[in-house]
Design a protein around this motif. Structure first.
Motif, PDB file in Angstrom:
ATOM      1  N   UNK A   1       0.991  -1.000   0.052  1.00 56.58           N
ATOM      2  CA  UNK A   1       0.007  -0.014   0.047  1.00 56.58           C
ATOM      3  C   UNK A   1       1.037   1.238   0.036  1.00 56.58           C
ATOM      4  N   UNK A   2       2.315   1.360   0.637  1.00 56.06           N
ATOM      5  CA  UNK A   2       2.982   2.341   0.606  1.00 56.06           C
ATOM      6  C   UNK A   2       3.606   2.521  -0.694  1.00 56.06           C
ATOM      7  N   UNK A   3       3.898   1.333  -0.953  1.00 56.55           N
ATOM      8  CA  UNK A   3       4.285   1.449  -1.895  1.00 56.55           C
ATOM      9  C   UNK A   3       3.759   2.359  -3.250  1.00 56.55           C
ATOM     10  N   UNK A   4       2.204   1.764  -3.183  1.00 52.16           N
ATOM     11  CA  UNK A   4       1.389   2.409  -4.320  1.00 52.16           C
ATOM     12  C   UNK A   4       0.942   4.025  -4.156  1.00 52.16           C
ATOM     13  N   UNK A   5       1.226   4.269  -2.550  1.00 58.87           N
ATOM     14  CA  UNK A   5       1.014   5.030  -2.651  1.00 58.87           C
ATOM     15  C   UNK A   5       1.599   6.406  -2.766  1.00 58.87           C
ATOM     16  N   UNK A   6       3.364   5.948  -2.760  1.00 60.60           N
ATOM     17  CA  UNK A   6       4.608   6.621  -3.053  1.00 60.60           C
ATOM     18  C   UNK A   6       4.574   6.977  -4.858  1.00 60.60           C
ATOM     19  N   UNK A   7       3.667   5.826  -5.202  1.00 61.27           N
ATOM     20  CA  UNK A   7       3.862   6.944  -6.943  1.00 61.27           C
ATOM     21  C   UNK A   7       3.229   6.513  -7.216  1.00 61.27           C
ATOM     22  N   UNK A   8       1.430   6.827  -6.693  1.00 60.37           N
ATOM     23  CA  UNK A   8       0.708   7.564  -6.877  1.00 60.37           C
ATOM     24  C   UNK A   8       0.837   9.386  -6.686  1.00 60.37           C
ATOM     25  N   UNK A   9       1.431  10.010  -5.698  1.00 60.62           N
ATOM     26  CA  UNK A   9       1.886  11.011  -5.479  1.00 60.62           C
ATOM     27  C   UNK A   9       2.534  11.450  -6.261  1.00 60.62           C
ATOM     28  N   UNK A  10       3.136  10.966  -6.719  1.00 63.83           N
ATOM     29  CA  UNK A  10       4.727  11.499  -7.605  1.00 63.83           C
ATOM     30  C   UNK A  10       3.956  10.959  -9.193  1.00 63.83           C
ATOM     31  N   UNK A  11       2.656  10.657  -9.224  1.00 62.04           N
ATOM     32  CA  UNK A  11       2.192  10.785  -9.995  1.00 62.04           C
ATOM     33  C   UNK A  11       2.855  10.204 -11.817  1.00 62.04           C
ATOM     34  N   UNK A  12       3.926   8.724 -11.456  1.00 60.45           N
ATOM     35  CA  UNK A  12       4.562   7.860 -11.891  1.00 60.45           C
ATOM     36  C   UNK A  12       4.085   6.786 -11.738  1.00 60.45           C
ATOM     37  N   UNK A  13       4.677   5.778 -13.206  1.00 60.51           N
ATOM     38  CA  UNK A  13       4.573   4.336 -13.117  1.00 60.51           C
ATOM     39  C   UNK A  13       5.874   3.968 -13.341  1.00 60.51           C
ATOM     40  N   UNK A  14       5.570   1.843 -13.380  1.00 57.03           N
ATOM     41  CA  UNK A  14       6.989   1.157 -12.786  1.00 57.03           C
ATOM     42  C   UNK A  14       7.548   1.395 -14.089  1.00 57.03           C
TER      43      UNK A  14
END
Length: 340
Positions: A65-78
């Motif tokens: 969940x934390x990894x997903x939230x960090x990427x969502x807030x940064x607006x990036x994907x893998x």
């Protein structure tokens, strides 16, 4: 992976060495696009300290969940990332394994390089989130389990010139806090209480050998406990705030003086205060005062980057990226990892 010459890589960083589950997206080692931390303080508070099994369980529940939230807030994907950085050690082995295996799984699934990071290097490299390095530099690392003076000869080139021989400063703070009946976490509580007190209790300072940069806080901790115990036996009252102020003054004096001496002897251009105890108001003021008239540049990261977080791991991961230091799938959590 081809090293990006503009040093503008995107790293997803993961930190789970103790009781914070953290992830961040950092660009070029300096620009923090997101920095998410799930603290476990409330879970460990009733036990008066971190319980490793509980910490690992919370990491397991929160890491994805934390990894997903960090990427969502940064607006990036893998697909936008240039790699993953993760704390390899030191720390609690069960906690480290959660972060390491989460990072390996994501890196494997998306065919991204994996950059192993030393936790203390992360605390030190948090300074680059504030300003560029000036070498040679000196870092005073003061955290729960570490008190060290680290000389930096260049990018990612660390030499430990002083370390604690017994209790780290953070450990001494926690033990003194428990003796004073203060809640967990003890360090910030002692710092806050010290602001209300007077330094009127004579306590020892362990300077050790004349030319030593090592530290020792066990004797100071014991002296505080003995002072309170003896007063209780005599039926005397000692103001807790004065105990906190006197204890903190003894800790700060030896930290600052040894850092100043090392900075002069090694002719460094920059001094960095790093680690969780770097959030201590008394220590920050004392360091600022000590280097006000100096040509040495003092760098103290904001409070957010002093305690455990993943942005600092992203900053240290940038150094690994620059050097091309990737890890294989055999990467493991190493609780006693030495600073490289």
């Amino acid at each position: 992976m081809t090293i990006n010459s503009n040093e503008n890589e995107l790293l997803l960083a993961i930190e789970t060495s103790c009781d914070e589950t953290a992830a961040a997206v950092v660009q070029g080692g300096r620009k923090v696009l997101s920095n998410v931390v799930a603290s476990q303080i409330q879970s460990h508070k009733r036990f008066g300290g971190v319980v490793p099994e509980i910490a690992s369980r919370h990491h397991t529940e929160n890491i994805t969940l934390i990894m997903e939230q960090a990427m969502a807030e940064a607006e990036v994907t893998f697909s936008d990332l240039d790699g993953l950085a993760v704390t390899e050690g030191p720390g609690l082995v069960g906690a480290l394994l959660i972060g390491v295996n989460a990072a390996k799984a994501a890196a494997f699934a998306h065919q991204l390089p994996l950059y192993p990071v030393h936790h203390i290097a992360g605390h030190i490299q948090a300074a680059r989130l504030e300003r560029e390095w000036k070498y040679p530099a000196l870092a005073l690392v003061v955290s729960g389990g570490h008190t060290e003076l680290v000389l930096l000869h260049g990018e990612g080139e660390y030499e430990v010139i002083g370390r604690t021989r017994d209790d780290a400063a953070g450990e001494a703070y926690d033990k003194v806090a428990r003796t004073l009946g203060l809640p967990y976490p003890g360090g910030p509580q002692v710092d806050k209480l010290a602001e209300e007190g007077t330094e009127d209790i004579a306590l020892p300072i362990a300077w050790l050998e004349e030319d030593s940069y090592d530290f020792s806080f066990s004797g100071l901790k014991s002296a505080v406990m003995n002072t309170l115990h003896n007063a209780k036996q005599r039926g005397e009252q000692i103001e807790p705030a004065n105990v906190a102020a006197s204890f903190q003054a003894s800790v700060i004096e030896v930290l600052v003086e040894k850092t100043k001496r090392a900075a002069e002897n090694y002719q460094v251009r920059q001094v960095v205060l790093a680690g969780g105890v770097a959030a201590n108001q008394g220590l920050r003021r004392a360091m600022e005062k000590a280097f006000t008239a100096s040509d040495v540049e003092l760098t103290i990261p904001p409070f957010t980057y002093c305690t455990d977080n993943a942005a600092m791991i992203g900053a240290a991961g940038h150094v690994q990226w620059l050097k091309g230091n990737t890890a294989g799938w055999e990467l493991n959590g190493v609780p006693g990892l030495a600073l490289y």
